[in-house]
Design a protein around this motif. Structure first.
Motif, PDB file in Angstrom:
ATOM      1  N   TYR A 151      -1.751  -3.626  -1.373  1.00 24.19           N
ATOM      2  CA  TYR A 151      -2.096  -2.219  -1.302  1.00 24.19           C
ATOM      3  C   TYR A 151      -2.321  -1.479  -2.616  1.00 24.19           C
ATOM      4  O   TYR A 151      -3.536  -0.487  -2.562  1.00 24.19           O
ATOM      5  CB  TYR A 151      -0.927  -1.263  -0.997  1.00 24.19           C
ATOM      6  CG  TYR A 151      -0.160  -1.697   0.544  1.00 24.19           C
ATOM      7  CD1 TYR A 151      -0.777  -1.609   1.360  1.00 24.19           C
ATOM      8  CD2 TYR A 151       1.380  -2.237   0.537  1.00 24.19           C
ATOM      9  CE1 TYR A 151      -0.195  -2.531   2.349  1.00 24.19           C
ATOM     10  CE2 TYR A 151       1.876  -2.571   2.030  1.00 24.19           C
ATOM     11  CZ  TYR A 151       0.921  -2.167   2.457  1.00 24.19           C
ATOM     12  OH  TYR A 151       1.375  -3.152   3.644  1.00 24.19           O
TER      13      TYR A 151
ATOM     14  N   MET B  75      -2.769 -12.335   3.242  1.00 26.78           N
ATOM     15  CA  MET B  75      -2.657 -11.438   4.168  1.00 26.78           C
ATOM     16  C   MET B  75      -4.551 -10.736   4.552  1.00 26.78           C
ATOM     17  O   MET B  75      -5.113 -11.242   3.552  1.00 26.78           O
ATOM     18  CB  MET B  75      -1.781  -9.724   3.575  1.00 26.78           C
ATOM     19  CG  MET B  75      -0.538 -10.977   3.387  1.00 26.78           C
ATOM     20  SD  MET B  75       0.651  -9.475   3.062  1.00 26.78           S
ATOM     21  CE  MET B  75       0.868  -9.276   4.433  1.00 26.78           C
ATOM     22  N   GLN B  76      -4.574  -9.881   5.222  1.00 21.42           N
ATOM     23  CA  GLN B  76      -5.274  -8.937   5.530  1.00 21.42           C
ATOM     24  C   GLN B  76      -5.190  -7.809   5.944  1.00 21.42           C
ATOM     25  O   GLN B  76      -4.178  -7.545   6.539  1.00 21.42           O
ATOM     26  CB  GLN B  76      -6.493  -9.882   6.393  1.00 21.42           C
ATOM     27  CG  GLN B  76      -7.822  -9.312   7.380  1.00 21.42           C
ATOM     28  CD  GLN B  76      -8.620 -10.323   7.973  1.00 21.42           C
ATOM     29  OE1 GLN B  76      -8.267 -10.585   8.379  1.00 21.42           O
ATOM     30  NE2 GLN B  76     -10.202  -9.269   8.060  1.00 21.42           N
ATOM     31  N   MET B  77      -5.987  -6.753   5.821  1.00 24.66           N
ATOM     32  CA  MET B  77      -5.885  -5.319   5.977  1.00 24.66           C
ATOM     33  C   MET B  77      -6.220  -5.184   7.595  1.00 24.66           C
ATOM     34  O   MET B  77      -6.823  -5.622   7.668  1.00 24.66           O
ATOM     35  CB  MET B  77      -6.865  -4.490   5.215  1.00 24.66           C
ATOM     36  CG  MET B  77      -6.473  -4.965   3.789  1.00 24.66           C
ATOM     37  SD  MET B  77      -5.034  -3.982   3.006  1.00 24.66           S
ATOM     38  CE  MET B  77      -4.911  -2.762   2.732  1.00 24.66           C
TER      39      MET B  77
ATOM     40  N   THR C 218      -1.409  -4.006   6.407  1.00 26.20           N
ATOM     41  CA  THR C 218      -1.690  -5.711   6.020  1.00 26.20           C
ATOM     42  C   THR C 218      -0.983  -6.536   7.370  1.00 26.20           C
ATOM     43  O   THR C 218      -0.484  -6.542   7.896  1.00 26.20           O
ATOM     44  CB  THR C 218      -1.227  -6.202   5.223  1.00 26.20           C
ATOM     45  OG1 THR C 218       0.049  -6.134   4.617  1.00 26.20           O
ATOM     46  CG2 THR C 218      -1.752  -5.623   3.635  1.00 26.20           C
TER      47      THR C 218
ATOM     48  N   GLU D 193       2.763  -7.946  -1.559  1.00 24.38           N
ATOM     49  CA  GLU D 193       2.726  -6.453  -1.051  1.00 24.38           C
ATOM     50  C   GLU D 193       1.780  -5.520  -1.505  1.00 24.38           C
ATOM     51  O   GLU D 193       0.532  -5.115  -1.037  1.00 24.38           O
ATOM     52  CB  GLU D 193       3.475  -7.508   0.528  1.00 24.38           C
ATOM     53  CG  GLU D 193       2.766  -6.166   1.794  1.00 24.38           C
ATOM     54  CD  GLU D 193       3.234  -5.914   3.047  1.00 24.38           C
ATOM     55  OE1 GLU D 193       3.308  -5.092   3.250  1.00 24.38           O
ATOM     56  OE2 GLU D 193       4.814  -7.392   2.611  1.00 24.38           O
TER      57      GLU D 193
ATOM     58  N   TYR E 131      -6.310  -1.711  -2.853  1.00 24.92           N
ATOM     59  CA  TYR E 131      -6.722  -1.243  -1.813  1.00 24.92           C
ATOM     60  C   TYR E 131      -6.975   0.612  -2.385  1.00 24.92           C
ATOM     61  O   TYR E 131      -8.637   1.468  -2.138  1.00 24.92           O
ATOM     62  CB  TYR E 131      -6.473  -0.780  -0.554  1.00 24.92           C
ATOM     63  CG  TYR E 131      -7.057   0.002   0.138  1.00 24.92           C
ATOM     64  CD1 TYR E 131      -7.489   0.044   1.207  1.00 24.92           C
ATOM     65  CD2 TYR E 131      -6.076   0.941   1.125  1.00 24.92           C
ATOM     66  CE1 TYR E 131      -8.292   0.484   2.224  1.00 24.92           C
ATOM     67  CE2 TYR E 131      -6.762   2.095   1.710  1.00 24.92           C
ATOM     68  CZ  TYR E 131      -7.859   1.551   2.311  1.00 24.92           C
ATOM     69  OH  TYR E 131      -8.274   2.239   3.391  1.00 24.92           O
TER      70      TYR E 131
END
Length: 408
Positions: free
Chosen positions: A164, A384-386, A286, A160, A167
């Motif tokens: 980040y 996962m998705q933001m 997320t 995770e 991103y």
């Protein structure tokens, strides 16, 4: 004579075949399982600073009541034994020993919290008792070689953290990052994942790292310190109570960095409401499950089933609290594991089946997300998705992202 020999040979072969078939059909049980019952144990912070997670235990107890009302699993009722550990590792040790040696459970399920799980990991592995779908994403629980009896449910914190980092590198390549993290395996794993994802840029981009202890009254001083370092991207690797404090302090200081919050602290009911929805606007995190309050899921069969479950089995619970949807989803996965076990309810087979999940789609998972586990990869939630908070609810954006394996 020839006919008689042929008859005897055929009869013997038939007897052997029948005997082998009987052996295959035999039920296998370890301590805690029988023809009528599957006994499992759990520690929950029903009291103490992390009692916000008490709803995990309450929702799961309600879920198993529903399963039992439906006839149980392969005819067996689930007997969930729960003890309060107040999120205190010494108390967890005491209660888990009681579950294993006193109550004689088949396995532990969803022990809550990284520190709590870490405190009993060696003990449970030494006893060869499954530490199943633990409520943590710490990297030490994805180590089947050294800890074959421990499997976590939560998204891996290192993975995770890398999401980040991706991103930040894309959207804020010149960021000055400040990290607030809980001083335990959880917080340190998030920090390690962030650094790993930033690669050789980490040293220049991360300008401040400040930790806190779960026993600290507030994180105000830590937030002030990070502001003084010129931080413009604030990565908050914490839990609901401290995340809410950080959000409030940012507002008090009039400080508006890009605020990234780990998934553990993202529940609206547990974190953002106590902090203030208005001052939480713009926070990024997320998700891998459907937000029950998001209108796009109002006709979704999984969400409808969840609401019906809450109405009947946990009416006092908050249907929009993602702590409850989380708990529901873990319980749903456990039922799948136990169904796969069939009549072989040995501890060894429980772990084998947990590590043999193939393309399982939880009813509350985001579209496109599936669960796959393997003997050498115990990670349950890898996709996962933001999402971004709009002041009322989380809004998803971007594609489904696969968190890379920390081992790879």
């Amino acid at each position: 004579m020839t006919n008689r020999r042929a008859f005897l040979a055929a009869t013997t072969a038939l007897a052997v075949t029948f005997s082998a078939g009987q052996a295959l059909a035999q039920k296998k049980y370890d301590t805690g399982a029988s023809d009528t019952e599957i006994k499992i144990g759990q520690t929950v912070p029903f009291s103490g600073p992390y009692s916000v997670y008490a709803n995990i235990g309450k929702t799961q107890a309600a879920y198993f009541k529903m399963i039992n009302d439906q006839g149980g699993i392969n005819g067996r009722k689930i007997n969930l034994i729960q003890y309060d550990d107040a999120y205190s590792p010494p108390k967890t040790v005491e209660q888990v020993r009681k579950l294993v040696e006193g109550d004689e459970v088949l396995f532990t399920f969803q022990l809550i919290g990284t520190a709590a799980n870490a405190a009993v990991q060696k003990y449970l592995n030494g006893k060869k008792v499954p530490q199943l779908l633990a409520s943590t994403g710490a990297e030490r629980f994805n180590d089947p070689k050294n800890y074959p009896w421990s499997m976590a449910y939560n998204p891996n914190y290192v993975s995770e953290g890398r999401i980040y980092a991706k991103y930040i590198l894309k959207e804020h390549p010149n960021a000055k990052i400040g990290v607030l993290y809980q001083n335990d395996d959880m917080g340190r794993d998030y920090l390690a994942g962030l650094k790993s994802g930033l690669g050789d840029k980490a040293a220049n981009m991360i300008v401040g790292e400040v930790s806190y202890e779960v026993t600290d009254p507030t994180v105000d001083s830590q937030v002030v310190k990070l502001k003084s370092m010129g931080v413009d991207v604030f990565f908050d690797a914490s839990t609901p109570k401290f995340a809410a404090q950080a959000i409030k302090k940012l507002a008090d200081l009039g400080w508006t960095p890009v605020h990234i919050l780990d998934i553990n602290a993202s529940p609206i009911s547990a974190t953002l409401k106590p902090a203030g929805l208005d001052i939480s606007k713009g926070i990024i995190s997320t998700q891998y499950g459907k937000e029950p309050g998001d209108p796009q899921w109002k006709d979704d069969p999984g969400v409808k089933a969840f609401f019906a479950f809450m109405d009947k089995y946990f009416p006092e619970g908050d249907k929009l609290n993602t702590v409850n949807t989380y708990a529901y989803s873990v319980a749903e996965l456990l039922v799948q594991v136990l169904k796969q076990c069939g009549d072989d309810l040995t501890r060894e087979n429980v772990m084998k089946q947990a590590a043999s999940i193939k393309n399982f789609t939880p009813s509350l998972a985001l579209p496109g997300i599936k669960i796959n586990t393997g003997a050498d990869d115990y990670r349950v939630n890898k996709q996962m998705q933001m999402m971004k908070f709009n002041g009322e609810r989380w809004e998803l954006f971007g594609p489904i992202i696969e968190g890379s394996s920390p081992a790879g």
